[in-house]
Design a protein around this motif. Sequence first.
Motif, PDB file in Angstrom:
ATOM      1  N   PHE A  76       0.842  -1.200   0.000  1.00 50.16           N
ATOM      2  CA  PHE A  76       0.000   0.000   0.000  1.00 50.16           C
ATOM      3  C   PHE A  76       0.870   1.241   0.000  1.00 50.16           C
ATOM      4  N   GLY A  77       0.364   2.296  -0.651  1.00 42.53           N
ATOM      5  CA  GLY A  77       1.020   3.601  -0.627  1.00 42.53           C
ATOM      6  C   GLY A  77      -0.013   4.699  -0.673  1.00 42.53           C
ATOM      7  N   TYR A  78       0.182   5.759   0.096  1.00 46.52           N
ATOM      8  CA  TYR A  78      -0.750   6.881   0.078  1.00 46.52           C
ATOM      9  C   TYR A  78      -0.636   7.672  -1.213  1.00 46.52           C
ATOM     10  N   GLN A  79       0.545   7.616  -1.830  1.00 42.09           N
ATOM     11  CA  GLN A  79       0.784   8.292  -3.091  1.00 42.09           C
ATOM     12  C   GLN A  79       1.314   7.276  -4.095  1.00 42.09           C
ATOM     13  N   PRO A  80       0.987   7.449  -5.374  1.00 41.44           N
ATOM     14  CA  PRO A  80       1.479   6.506  -6.382  1.00 41.44           C
ATOM     15  C   PRO A  80       3.003   6.448  -6.391  1.00 41.44           C
ATOM     16  N   GLY A  81       3.540   5.246  -6.379  1.00 44.58           N
ATOM     17  CA  GLY A  81       4.975   5.056  -6.450  1.00 44.58           C
ATOM     18  C   GLY A  81       5.705   5.150  -5.131  1.00 44.58           C
ATOM     19  N   VAL A  82       4.981   5.490  -4.039  1.00 44.35           N
ATOM     20  CA  VAL A  82       5.609   5.608  -2.720  1.00 44.35           C
ATOM     21  C   VAL A  82       4.975   4.566  -1.807  1.00 44.35           C
ATOM     22  N   ARG A  83       5.701   3.480  -1.525  1.00 48.28           N
ATOM     23  CA  ARG A  83       5.163   2.379  -0.736  1.00 48.28           C
ATOM     24  C   ARG A  83       5.345   2.629   0.767  1.00 48.28           C
ATOM     25  N   VAL A  84       4.242   2.497   1.516  1.00 47.26           N
ATOM     26  CA  VAL A  84       4.301   2.576   2.972  1.00 47.26           C
ATOM     27  C   VAL A  84       4.297   1.172   3.567  1.00 47.26           C
TER      28      VAL A  84
END
Length: 584
Positions: free
Chosen positions: A337-345
Motif C-alpha cells: 500500500f502507498g498513500y501516493q502513487p509510487g511511494v510504498r508505505v
Amino acid sequence: MIRRAFELVPADRQHLIPFHLVATLIYGVAQAAAFVLLIPLLESLFDGDTGAAGVWLAVMAGVVVVAAVAGYFQSLLGLKLGVGMLRGVSHRLGDHLAALPLGWFSGRTTASITRTVVADVREIVEFFAHLLAVMVTGVVVPIGIGIGVLFIDWRLGVIMLVSLPVMAAVDKLAGRSYRSADDRLHASAAEVDAGVLEFTTAQPVLRAFGAVGERNRALESALARHRRASGGLIAASVPGLAAFAIVVQIVFVALVYAVAVWATDGDFAAATAVGLIVVASRFIDPVSALAQVSTSTRRASAAVDRVHDLLAAPELRDPAQSAVPVDNSLSFDGVSFGYQPGVRVACDVSFTVPAGTTTAIVGPSGSGKTTLLRLAARFYPADGGAVRIGGVDVADMSLEDLMAQVSPVFQDVYLFNQTIEENIRIGRPDASDEDVRRAARVAAVDEIVERLPQGWETMVGERGANLSGGERQRVSIARALLKDAPIVLLDEATSALDPHNEAVVVHGLRELTQGKTVVVVAHKLSTVAHADQIVVVDDGTVVDRGTHAELASREGRYADFVAQRDRARGWRLAVRPTSSRRGP
C-alpha cells in the motif's frame, strides 16, 4: 448547466420538474402574448373601434390571468424543488462522503469540503427557487415577442430574432473568464475558512509563540489571496457585463430607430408605432434581467459542477453479497500500500493474528505501523495482497459487517461536542447505562467524571477541548470497549496517559479483551511485553516476529528497541551551575 442541475434533484421531487418547466414556459409565452396584444388594442383605440378594443382587452386580460396563475405555480414548484434540493442533495453528499476512502480526504481541506456541502448547495437551491424562472423567461419572452411581431411587421420581427443569438454570443464570451476566477475565489475562501478555524482552535499555541494578529502570517496570506481572488472575479465579471449591457442598448436603439423610420415613411400607423416601441422595451427587459443575474447564474453553474465532481469521487463499494468470516482471526497476505502513487508505505506484509490472541506491532516512527491498522479497518483499500478476517478478504465484506467486527482506537482522538456519556455511547447507541458505566470504569473515565462539576453531563467542547489529551484518549478507549467488537485495534492507546492511569487502562484492557483478537501498536514495553506475538516492522516490511522473550534474546531490531527503552527510562535534565559575578 440546467440538465446537470436537474440531475441533482432527489428522486421524490423529480416528478415536479416537467410541471415546473411547463408552468414557466406558459408564464413566459403568456407574457409575450400580452405584450404583443397591446398593438392591436392600441390600433383599435386609435381607430375609435371600441368594440374591437373591448375584444382585444378581454383577450389580453385572459392572457394576463393565465400568466399570473402560471407564475404562481412556477414560483411554488421552484420553491418545492429548492427545498427538496436542500434536503436531498445534503443527504446524498453526506452518504457519499461517508462511503469515500480516507485517502480522498487527505488531499482536501475540511473547509473546501464544507463550502461545497453548504455554500454550493445553497447556490443550487437559489438557482431552482429564483434563477431558473428568470433564465427561462429571459429566453422565452423575447422569442415569443419576436415571433408575434413577425405577424405585424416581419422586418422588425427578424431584427428581434436575429439580435437574440448575437446577445447570447456576447454573454457567452463575457463568461469565459468567469469560471476560472470563481474557482480561484472558491479555493481562496476555503483557505480563509480553514485559517480562521485554525486560528480560533489553536490560540494557546499561537499566543505562546506570538503568532497572533499580523504575526499570524498563514492567515494573513490567506486573506490577501482571497482579496486578490475577489478582485479577480470582479475584473472578470464587470467588462463582460458592461459589454453585454452596451449590446442590449444598441439593439433597443436599433429597434426604436427602425420603428421611427418606418412609421415616418408611412409603413404603419402611429398607434402601431407606439405599440411597437412599447413592445420593443418589453422585448429588452427580460434580456436585461437575464444579464443582471448572469453572475449568479454562472456562480450556480460552477456550484453544480463542484457538487457533481464531489459525487463523482469513487466510493468504497460494498460487495453484492457480504461474506461471513469463519472466526475472528486477522491476517495480512502479501499486503502492499502507498498513500501516493509510487511511494510504498507497506510492502509485501504477511503475518497472521490468531483469533483470541494479542499481537503487538513495533517499529520506528514512519515504518507503517498505523497504516497496517487502517488497512485492517479498510479505511484504505490495499494496493496489493489482501487483509483477511476469518479467512475472508475485508473487501468482500460490507462496510457495516466489517465495522461490526472491528473496534479501532487510534492515536488521533476525535471527540464530538457532546457530553462524556454521549461520546462513549457512540460506540453502541443502544447500550444500557450500566454497559456505558462499565466501559467507563475499565478505561478509568469514571475518575474524570467525579472531578467534573456536571459529571456525566459535562460537554467536552469542540474536538474535546475541555479535556486533557489523556482524558480524551480514555473516553475514546471507553467508546471502543463499549462497542465490544471481536477484533480490537489499538494505536498508541495509552501514549497520553501518566503511569498510574496507564496501568489502570492496561489492566482493564487485558481484562475486557479476554477471548478477543487484539492488535496493538505501541512504543511502551509495558504494553508490548505481554503480547502473544510481536511483529517488528521497518520501512514498510516485516523484519522480525516472535514473543518478547524470543526477540529480546537475539540480536535484531527488537533487541535494539528494548535497549533504547532501557536507556530512556533513566533520562533526566542536567542542571548546569551558573557563575555569579561579584562586585568589587
